[in-house]
Scaffold this active site. Structure first.
Site, mmCIF file in Angstrom:
data_model
loop_
_atom_site.group_PDB
_atom_site.id
_atom_site.type_symbol
_atom_site.label_atom_id
_atom_site.label_comp_id
_atom_site.label_asym_id
_atom_site.label_seq_id
_atom_site.Cartn_x
_atom_site.Cartn_y
_atom_site.Cartn_z
ATOM 1 N N LEU A 190 0.731 -1.037 -0.232
ATOM 2 C CA LEU A 190 0.067 -0.048 -0.034
ATOM 3 C C LEU A 190 0.848 1.242 -0.067
ATOM 4 O O LEU A 190 1.997 1.273 0.594
ATOM 5 C CB LEU A 190 -0.730 -0.085 1.342
ATOM 6 C CG LEU A 190 -2.022 -1.001 1.309
ATOM 7 C CD1 LEU A 190 -2.799 -0.896 2.836
ATOM 8 C CD2 LEU A 190 -2.993 -0.769 0.315
ATOM 9 N N ASP A 191 0.330 2.215 -0.593
ATOM 10 C CA ASP A 191 1.140 3.564 -0.844
ATOM 11 C C ASP A 191 1.396 4.054 0.640
ATOM 12 O O ASP A 191 0.735 3.661 1.615
ATOM 13 C CB ASP A 191 0.526 4.616 -1.505
ATOM 14 C CG ASP A 191 0.508 4.267 -2.885
ATOM 15 O OD1 ASP A 191 1.229 3.450 -3.384
ATOM 16 O OD2 ASP A 191 -0.451 4.931 -3.653
ATOM 17 N N VAL A 192 2.407 4.841 0.750
ATOM 18 C CA VAL A 192 2.820 5.497 2.248
ATOM 19 C C VAL A 192 1.654 6.388 2.697
ATOM 20 O O VAL A 192 1.376 6.201 3.808
ATOM 21 C CB VAL A 192 3.982 6.175 2.278
ATOM 22 C CG1 VAL A 192 4.120 7.061 3.581
ATOM 23 C CG2 VAL A 192 5.306 5.457 1.977
ATOM 24 N N THR B 1 -1.606 5.878 1.926
ATOM 25 C CA THR B 1 -2.848 4.960 1.985
ATOM 26 C C THR B 1 -2.696 4.114 3.204
ATOM 27 O O THR B 1 -1.840 3.414 3.433
ATOM 28 C CB THR B 1 -2.986 4.074 0.433
ATOM 29 O OG1 THR B 1 -2.961 4.926 -0.534
ATOM 30 C CG2 THR B 1 -4.196 3.571 0.829
#
Length: 309
Positions: free
Chosen positions: A138-140, A142
């Site tokens: 997951l993106d930082v 998100t």
């Protein structure tokens, strides 16, 4: 520091310096650009910038930086990271915003893997040293539900499941405006943004990407969507929603309204991984895990519902 030299082949005639270095030396474009910015590129005896164009046959001398120490897992507690489920095969966590899945060049903050190591969880040793056990990311910026493999067999099975797209990934996104149609599919290839390092864009030469969405709530100025990913490209939801002129609220990097974000108190994109489902790698049973909205997203949504923005 070492020096590399080469002559530009005809196939790179007219390319930017960073592009030429990337192709000839096997560097990422951002790495090549940084070398040029640091003054490490000389073309036919003259210093060259990253965006200068090269001609076939000219000599390029490159001052190569010393290789960095290999990345590794650093055990570090992660405040706010909650373990949703744990057995011998895998562990499921509720990842807070501001936490990366694993260590990466340029990232100095906390990681999911580091947090699990600090809490005493054993993780599969498969994969690169800094991202052992990682089968998804997951993106930082998100938050939400994420699975990490603990056993070697589980790692192989889950890695294959994500590759074969047999995993159900459900996100909620608060986006600006009202998408039309209210139930739809966005199919557009995604690649690196050539003008902004670290960001992505819809590009003809990008990787195939498919996003399905459904409007759950429509409000003045913003809509709450349920999103299902058919593919898993970096920044996929953010890029696709931005490309349709409905960026995630608070996602300033992809064109969101900063005034709206400020009124709602948002300092990141309104995007949350709410549910993850897959076949248990050992039993074959279908399992699902959910994550509630964190406080900042819940507060912003209430503000939208109340008509405060």
């Amino acid at each position: 520091m070492s020096e590399r030299s080469f002559f530009v082949p005809e196939g790179l005639e007219g390319e930017r310096v960073d592009t030429a270095l990337s192709r000839m030396l096997g560097l990422s474009r951002s790495q090549a650009a940084q070398i040029a910015v640091d003054g490490g590129v000389v073309v036919d005896g003259a210093a060259a910038g990253k965006s200068d164009r090269v001609r076939a046959g000219v000599r390029i001398d490159v001052a190569m930086p010393e290789p960095k120490a290999p990345l590794s897992i650093v055990a570090e507690p992660v405040p706010g990271m909650r373990v949703i489920y744990d057995d011998e095969a895998f562990v499921v966590v509720d990842k807070p915003v501001g936490v990366a899945a694993h260590a990466a060049a340029g990232w100095k903050g906390p990681t999911v893997i580091g947090g699990l190591a600090a809490a005493g969880y054993g993780i599969a040793t498969s994969g690169a040293a800094e991202r052992q056990g990682i089968v998804q990311r997951l993106d930082v910026g998100t938050s939400g539900v994420m699975v990490v493999a603990k056993g070697e067999h589980a790692y192989s099975v889950l890695k294959r499941a994500f590759k074969d797209r047999t995993v159900s990934k459900t996100y909620h996104a608060l986006v600006q405006g009202l998408p039309d149609p209210v139930v739809g599919t966005i199919e557009a290839p995604i690649g690196r943004n050539p003008k902004r390092d670290g960001l992505y864009a819809v590009r003809r030469d990008g990787k195939h990407a498919v996003t399905h969405y459904e409007v759950l709530e429509a409000h003045r100025g913003a809509s709450l969507l349920e999103v299902h990913l058919e593919t898993g490209r970096t920044h996929q939801i953010r890029v696709h929603m931005s490309a349709t002129k409905h960026p995630c609220v608070g996602d300033l990097s992809y064109g969101a309204d900063p005034t709206l974000a400020r009124r709602l108190g948002l300092e990141r994109q309104w995007l949350h991984a709410v549910k993850l489902g897959f076949e248990h790698p050992e039993t074959g049973e279908w399992v699902e895990f959910e994550s509630d909205y964190p406080d900042d997203l819940a507060t912003a949504l209430e503000g939208i519902r109340a008509g405060e923005a």
